[in-house]
Scaffold this motif. Structure first.
Motif, short mmCIF file in Angstrom:
data_model
loop_
_atom_site.label_atom_id
_atom_site.label_comp_id
_atom_site.label_asym_id
_atom_site.label_seq_id
_atom_site.Cartn_x
_atom_site.Cartn_y
_atom_site.Cartn_z
N LEU A 1 31.63 31.62 21.81
CA LEU A 1 32.55 32.08 22.85
C LEU A 1 32.55 33.60 22.98
O LEU A 1 32.93 34.13 24.01
CB LEU A 1 33.96 31.58 22.56
CG LEU A 1 34.17 30.07 22.57
CD1 LEU A 1 35.61 29.73 22.22
CD2 LEU A 1 33.78 29.46 23.91
N GLY A 2 32.15 34.27 21.90
CA GLY A 2 32.07 35.72 21.94
C GLY A 2 33.41 36.43 21.91
O GLY A 2 33.55 37.54 22.44
N CYS A 3 34.41 35.80 21.29
CA CYS A 3 35.72 36.42 21.18
C CYS A 3 36.38 35.98 19.88
O CYS A 3 35.94 35.02 19.25
CB CYS A 3 36.61 36.05 22.38
SG CYS A 3 36.94 34.29 22.52
N ALA A 4 37.44 36.69 19.50
CA ALA A 4 38.17 36.34 18.29
C ALA A 4 39.31 35.38 18.64
O ALA A 4 40.06 35.62 19.60
CB ALA A 4 38.73 37.59 17.63
N VAL A 5 39.42 34.30 17.87
CA VAL A 5 40.49 33.33 18.08
C VAL A 5 41.09 32.98 16.72
O VAL A 5 40.54 33.30 15.67
CB VAL A 5 40.00 32.04 18.77
CG1 VAL A 5 39.37 32.34 20.12
CG2 VAL A 5 39.02 31.27 17.88
N ALA A 6 42.23 32.31 16.79
CA ALA A 6 42.89 31.88 15.56
C ALA A 6 43.73 30.66 15.87
O ALA A 6 44.08 30.38 17.02
CB ALA A 6 43.77 32.99 14.99
N MET A 7 44.04 29.92 14.82
CA MET A 7 45.10 28.91 14.90
C MET A 7 46.26 29.43 14.06
O MET A 7 46.05 30.07 13.03
CB MET A 7 44.61 27.55 14.43
CG MET A 7 43.67 26.88 15.42
SD MET A 7 43.26 25.17 15.02
CE MET A 7 42.02 25.40 13.74
N ALA A 8 47.47 29.16 14.53
CA ALA A 8 48.65 29.65 13.84
C ALA A 8 49.75 28.61 13.91
O ALA A 8 49.80 27.78 14.83
CB ALA A 8 49.13 30.96 14.48
N LEU A 9 50.63 28.66 12.94
CA LEU A 9 51.82 27.85 12.92
C LEU A 9 52.98 28.76 13.33
O LEU A 9 53.29 29.73 12.62
CB LEU A 9 52.05 27.29 11.51
CG LEU A 9 52.91 26.03 11.36
CD1 LEU A 9 52.32 24.87 12.15
CD2 LEU A 9 53.04 25.65 9.89
N VAL A 10 53.56 28.50 14.52
CA VAL A 10 54.58 29.40 15.07
C VAL A 10 55.84 28.62 15.43
O VAL A 10 55.81 27.40 15.60
CB VAL A 10 54.07 30.16 16.32
CG1 VAL A 10 52.81 30.95 16.00
CG2 VAL A 10 53.82 29.20 17.49
N ASP A 11 56.95 29.35 15.58
CA ASP A 11 58.17 28.72 16.07
C ASP A 11 57.87 28.00 17.38
O ASP A 11 57.17 28.53 18.25
CB ASP A 11 59.25 29.78 16.30
CG ASP A 11 59.74 30.42 15.01
OD1 ASP A 11 59.30 29.98 13.93
OD2 ASP A 11 60.54 31.37 15.09
N ALA A 12 58.41 26.80 17.53
CA ALA A 12 58.07 25.95 18.67
C ALA A 12 58.39 26.60 20.01
O ALA A 12 57.76 26.28 21.03
CB ALA A 12 58.78 24.61 18.54
N ASP A 13 59.33 27.53 20.04
CA ASP A 13 59.68 28.21 21.29
C ASP A 13 58.53 29.03 21.84
O ASP A 13 58.56 29.44 23.01
CB ASP A 13 60.88 29.13 21.08
CG ASP A 13 62.17 28.36 20.81
OD1 ASP A 13 62.21 27.16 21.12
OD2 ASP A 13 63.12 28.97 20.30
N TYR A 14 57.52 29.29 21.01
CA TYR A 14 56.41 30.17 21.41
C TYR A 14 55.11 29.41 21.63
O TYR A 14 54.04 30.00 21.66
CB TYR A 14 56.20 31.25 20.34
CG TYR A 14 57.36 32.19 20.20
CD1 TYR A 14 57.41 33.39 20.91
CD2 TYR A 14 58.43 31.88 19.36
CE1 TYR A 14 58.48 34.26 20.78
CE2 TYR A 14 59.52 32.74 19.23
CZ TYR A 14 59.53 33.92 19.94
OH TYR A 14 60.60 34.79 19.82
N LYS A 15 55.18 28.09 21.81
CA LYS A 15 53.96 27.28 21.86
C LYS A 15 53.27 27.27 23.22
O LYS A 15 52.12 26.83 23.33
CB LYS A 15 54.28 25.84 21.45
CG LYS A 15 55.11 25.08 22.46
CD LYS A 15 55.37 23.64 22.00
CE LYS A 15 56.17 22.88 23.04
NZ LYS A 15 56.41 21.48 22.62
N GLU A 16 53.94 27.73 24.27
CA GLU A 16 53.38 27.59 25.61
C GLU A 16 52.21 28.55 25.84
O GLU A 16 52.31 29.74 25.53
CB GLU A 16 54.45 27.82 26.66
CG GLU A 16 55.53 26.74 26.69
CD GLU A 16 54.96 25.36 26.89
OE1 GLU A 16 54.02 25.19 27.71
OE2 GLU A 16 55.44 24.43 26.20
N PRO A 17 51.10 28.06 26.42
CA PRO A 17 49.98 28.94 26.77
C PRO A 17 50.43 30.08 27.68
O PRO A 17 51.28 29.89 28.56
CB PRO A 17 49.02 28.00 27.50
CG PRO A 17 49.32 26.65 26.94
CD PRO A 17 50.80 26.64 26.70
#
Length: 358
Positions: A315-331
């Motif tokens: 993809l040529g970019c930096a990505v991550a997976m994270a565990l966050v407060d559910a209020d912040y889940k929206e793309p």
């Protein structure tokens, strides 16, 4: 000083081909051959071959095998045909995850369970302690080698060595042959590509490896396996899943079947929604690569933590997976990741980051 760890049946092939050996989950395995980026791109554009013989294989047998599988796993394994496979978390009573695994129906009285290498002994102990009725478990891990052939050219390469090709994803030819050697041939993988996992006798693994390389597969190591699964947003136990992270938080609710009869963890999982935190995908919009355990912020408030992160070669970019407060889940949600004391801008995005065509 010699590294400590178990050697797979393919260890000599790895060292002869210049594989850089590292300890992993008690095993000595190649982290790379030509390089992680080249191997990653080979799987996305052609075909890569991985030694995954460190994975564990457990078999449940008996008239009550299905009852036990359904009690141990959150998914529902009723109604499967021989050769079908299903993915599932396996939970503790409190809903935390023991492991995530794949279960194959071999017959109405036999199921093959493929577990993560680091969890083999833990899983075997957990399963054995919770068996009921007419059912016994056998750990056959030391009798099995496993090769993963992955990429858009995987099927054409495999067809040069066998006609035993499972047509659908998550199905297997239980008693196939590849290059004249007995194999279970499964259409599964951990890269986000079409591909196959071949289970064979340890003594047959080197010749099978040689035949697949000669047919055009590129040898690949653990490094590319991890960047590929991350690019495809596939969870890794110990990162996106753990005893402290339940399937709903990990975004795996589709594999939790609360409408089936009781299973271990059901009572806790019935009370687990709505979740207070959620696994999300992050695209780094600022300069920096988020890594595991980097804190995630909204302004001055920490709202989560990175579970896995890398620069994606395809993809040529930096990505991550994270565990966050559910209020912040929206793309589209703007956040910041603390990368070595520096706040780097990031945005919540839909997962998977990469999805193959077709």
């Amino acid at each position: 000083m010699e590294m400590e760890g178990r050697k797979t049946p393919l260890y000599d092939r790895h060292t002869a081909a210049g594989g850089k050996i590292v300890p992993f989950a008690g095993w000595l395995l190649p982290v790379q051959y030509s390089g992680v980026i080249a191997e990653h791109r080979a799987v996305r554009s052609a075909c890569g071959l991985f030694d995954v013989s460190h994975m564990g294989e457990l078999v449940l047998r008996g008239a009550d095998a299905l009852v036990n599988v359904n009690n141990l796993m959150t998914n529902d394994f009723s109604g499967m045909a021989d050769g079908q496979a299903r993915y599932s978390p396996m939970c503790y009573e409190d809903g935390g995850v023991v492991d995530d695994l794949i279960v194959y129906r071999c017959s109405d009285t036999a199921y093959l369970i493929v577990v993560n290498a680091a969890n083999r002994d833990k899983d075997a102990g957990w399963i054995r302690a919770h068996l009921t009725g007419d059912c016994a478990m056998e750990d056959i891990s030391d009798q099995v080698a496993q090769l993963a052939l992955q990429g858009p050219e995987a099927e054409s390469i495999l067809r040069t060595l066998t006609g035993d090709i499972p047509e659908k994803n998550y199905t297997a030819v239980l008693r196939g042959t590849v290059d004249g050697r007995p194999c279970l041939v499964s259409r599964t993988g951990y890269t986000g590509e079409d591909g196959f996992e071949l289970y064979c006798a340890p003594g047959d693994a080197p010749a099978l490896w040689d035949a697949l390389i000669a047919a055009g597969a590129v040898p690949c190591g653990l490094g590319a396996r991890d960047t590929l699964r991350l690019e495809a947003a596939m969870p890794l136990y110990g990162h996106e899943l753990s005893p402290e992270i339940n399937p709903y938080e990990a975004g795996l609710g589709i594999f939790v079947k609360l409408d089936k009869d009781g299973f271990i963890g059901k009572a806790a999982l019935e009370q687990a929604r709505p979740v207070r935190r959620r696994r999300v995908g992050l695209k780094m919009t600022g300069r920096g690569i988020a890594r595991e355990e980097c804190p995630v912020y909204d302004g001055e408030r920490q709202i989560g933590v990175v579970t896995s992160g890398t620069h994606c070669p395809w993809l040529g970019c930096a990505v991550a997976m994270a565990l966050v407060d559910a209020d912040y889940k929206e793309p589209g949600t703007a956040l910041q990741v603390d990368v070595r004391g520096r706040r780097v801008e990031a945005e919540v995005v839909k997962t998977p980051f990469y999805k193959r065509n077709g």
